[in-house]
Design a protein around this motif. Structure first.
Motif, mmCIF file in Angstrom:
data_model
loop_
_atom_site.group_PDB
_atom_site.id
_atom_site.type_symbol
_atom_site.label_atom_id
_atom_site.label_comp_id
_atom_site.label_asym_id
_atom_site.label_seq_id
_atom_site.Cartn_x
_atom_site.Cartn_y
_atom_site.Cartn_z
ATOM 1 N N UNK A 206 1.771 2.515 -3.291
ATOM 2 C CA UNK A 206 2.318 1.343 -3.274
ATOM 3 C C UNK A 206 1.346 0.274 -2.781
ATOM 4 N N UNK A 207 0.541 0.387 -1.820
ATOM 5 C CA UNK A 207 -0.194 -0.585 -1.101
ATOM 6 C C UNK A 207 -1.400 -1.141 -2.206
ATOM 7 N N UNK A 208 -2.050 -0.085 -2.917
ATOM 8 C CA UNK A 208 -3.184 -0.472 -3.753
ATOM 9 C C UNK A 208 -2.479 -1.207 -5.025
ATOM 10 N N UNK A 209 -1.427 -0.293 -5.656
ATOM 11 C CA UNK A 209 -0.878 -1.015 -6.699
ATOM 12 C C UNK A 209 -0.427 -2.549 -6.652
ATOM 13 N N UNK A 210 0.038 -2.767 -5.372
ATOM 14 C CA UNK A 210 0.404 -4.250 -4.905
ATOM 15 C C UNK A 210 -0.767 -5.163 -4.875
ATOM 16 N N UNK A 211 -2.008 -4.617 -4.465
ATOM 17 C CA UNK A 211 -3.102 -5.409 -4.663
ATOM 18 C C UNK A 211 -3.691 -5.395 -5.938
ATOM 19 N N UNK A 212 -3.546 -4.381 -6.689
ATOM 20 C CA UNK A 212 -3.771 -4.554 -8.286
ATOM 21 C C UNK A 212 -3.192 -5.736 -8.894
ATOM 22 N N UNK A 213 -1.854 -5.803 -8.688
ATOM 23 C CA UNK A 213 -0.888 -6.827 -9.175
ATOM 24 C C UNK A 213 -1.290 -8.128 -8.861
ATOM 25 N N UNK A 214 -1.467 -8.234 -7.428
ATOM 26 C CA UNK A 214 -2.227 -9.472 -6.939
ATOM 27 C C UNK A 214 -3.189 -10.053 -7.623
ATOM 28 N N UNK A 215 -4.127 -9.162 -7.941
ATOM 29 C CA UNK A 215 -5.401 -9.589 -8.324
ATOM 30 C C UNK A 215 -5.280 -9.963 -10.088
ATOM 31 N N UNK A 216 -4.591 -9.079 -10.727
ATOM 32 C CA UNK A 216 -4.535 -9.127 -11.934
ATOM 33 C C UNK A 216 -3.425 -10.044 -12.617
ATOM 34 N N UNK A 217 -2.251 -10.325 -11.812
ATOM 35 C CA UNK A 217 -1.439 -11.167 -12.182
ATOM 36 C C UNK A 217 -1.152 -12.301 -11.061
ATOM 37 N N UNK A 218 -2.416 -13.134 -10.710
ATOM 38 C CA UNK A 218 -2.192 -14.113 -9.537
ATOM 39 C C UNK A 218 -1.019 -15.223 -9.600
ATOM 40 N N UNK A 219 -0.616 -15.414 -10.842
ATOM 41 C CA UNK A 219 0.532 -16.495 -10.954
ATOM 42 C C UNK A 219 1.843 -15.974 -10.365
#
Length: 312
Positions: A206-219
Motif C-alpha cells: 500500500x505504501x509504495x502504491x500510494x507513492x506511485x499514485x502521488x507521482x503519476x496522478x499529482x492532481x
C-alpha cells in the motif's frame, strides 16, 4: 538524446528509476543493477499492469538510449521480428540486370542479396550500432509468442548475434540492454531463462502504491489517492477476482475519479466507474453496489484516528 553512464551502485539505480517517476523496491533495483553491469538480459515476470514494460521505457529515458520494442504475439516469425528481403526491389534489380544483358547468375545472386535489399526488423535493429550507444531492447510479452520463436531467441540472447543464410552472421559490437517481459500465460523454457537474470514483479504494498499514485496522478486529492489505493489493496487481498487490478488500473481509476472532481471515494461514483479499474464483467458485478459501499466503509473504519486535542 544524450547518453548517460550506467549507475555504479544499487542506490544509484534506485535514484535513476525514481528520477523518471518509477517507484521500485530494492530487490528490483539490485537485479537491474546486476543486469546492466553483467550485460545480461533481464527477465521480468509478473501479472499484467505491474510495471514490467515501464522499466525498459525508464531505462531508455534515463540512460539516453534508443528504445527498440518487439511486441510478441501468436504466429510471430523471423520475417516480422528479425528481417526479410525486399522482394519487389530485388525483382526490379533482376529485370534491370537482364535488360542490360547481365546473365551472370552468380554475380546477380550476390547483388540482390545485399544489405540494400534487407528490411531490418526489431531484433536486427537492436544488434546494430547506435549513435547513443547500445539500445534498450524490449521483448514484450514473450509468453504470447510460439515456442519456435522462443527457441530462435537463444542465439540472440546468448551470443548477441543472428545468422542470415545469405549474408552470414551479424554480431553486435556492443550487447543491447535487453528486457524481456512475460505475463506467465505459459511457461518459458528453462534454456531461455538460464541466459537471463530473473525477477518476479509483484503488486506493490500500500505504501509504495500510494507513492506511485502521488507521482503519476499529482492532481488527485490526497484523500482520494489514499482511499483508491486502500480500495484496490482490499480487492487484491479479499476478493476472488478473475483478474486482479494492476498498478496501471489503479492509476487509471485515480485519474478518472480526479477528472470527475472527486475528493474522496463516493460509493455511487465508485460503482459507476468500476469499468476503469476492472476489465471483466463478472468481476464488476461482484464488486458493484453494496460490495463497493461495504469496502469503502471498511477502509474508513481502518483509517488511523487523529489524536484528541488536549483540553484547555
Amino acid at each position: 538524446m544524450t547518453q548517460h553512464p550506467l549507475p555504479a551502485s544499487i542506490d544509484e539505480t534506485l535514484t535513476l528509476l525514481e528520477s523518471a517517476g518509477y517507484v521500485a523496491d530494492r530487490s528490483l533495483a539490485t537485479v537491474l543493477h546486476l543486469s546492466l553491469r553483467m550485460k545480461r538480459p533481464l527477465f521480468l515476470e509478473g501479472e499484467a499492469g505491474v510495471g514490467k514494460t515501464e522499466i525498459a521505457k525508464v531505462l531508455s529515458e534515463t540512460l539516453g538510449r534508443d528504445l527498440i520494442r518487439l511486441q510478441c504475439y501468436e504466429g510471430l516469425d523471423v520475417a516480422s521480428a528479425v528481417y526479410e528481403w525486399n522482394y519487389p526491389a530485388q525483382m526490379v534489380e533482376i529485370r534491370v540486370s537482364e535488360a542490360a544483358g547481365d546473365t551472370d547468375h552468380t554475380e546477380l545472386s550476390k547483388s540482390i542479396f545485399d544489405e540494400r535489399f534487407l528490411i531490418k526488423r526489431p531484433v536486427l535493429q537492436a544488434l546494430e550500432p547506435h549513435i547513443n550507444g547500445a539500445p534498450v531492447f524490449l521483448i514484450d510479452e514473450l509468453d504470447r509468442a510460439d515456442e519456435a520463436f522462443e527457441a530462435f531467441l537463444l542465439e540472440v540472447l546468448a551470443d548477441n548475434q543472428v545468422t542470415i543464410p545469405e549474408l552470414g552472421t551479424i554480431k553486435a559490437a556492443e550487447p543491447p540492454i535487453v528486457v524481456i517481459t512475460t505475463n506467465r500465460t505459459r511457461e518459458i523454457h528453462d534454456a531461455l531463462k538460464r541466459r537471463c537474470l530473473y525477477h518476479w514483479v509483484d503488486y506493490p504494498d500500500a505504501e509504495r502504491e500510494l507513492e506511485i499514485v502521488r507521482r503519476k496522478v499529482p492532481g488527485a486529492a490526497e484523500r482520494l489517492s489514499q482511499e483508491v489505493v486502500a480500495f484496490v489493496q482490499k480487492l487484491r487481498a479479499d476478493e476472488d477476482l478473475f483478474k486482479q487490478p494492476g498498478v496501471a488500473e489503479t492509476l487509471d481509476w485515480a485519474t478518472a475519479l480526479s477528472e470527475l472532481d472527486a475528493m474522496a471515494l463516493d460509493p455511487d461514483l465508485a460503482s459507476d466507474t468500476l469499468g476503469v479499474l476492472l476489465k471483466y464483467q463478472d468481476d464488476i458485478e461482484r464488486v458493484r453496489g453494496s460490495k463497493t459501499r461495504q469496502i469503502i466503509e471498511d477502509i474508513r473504519k481502518e483509517e488511523p484516528k487523529s489524536p484528541a486535542m488536549p483540553a484547555v
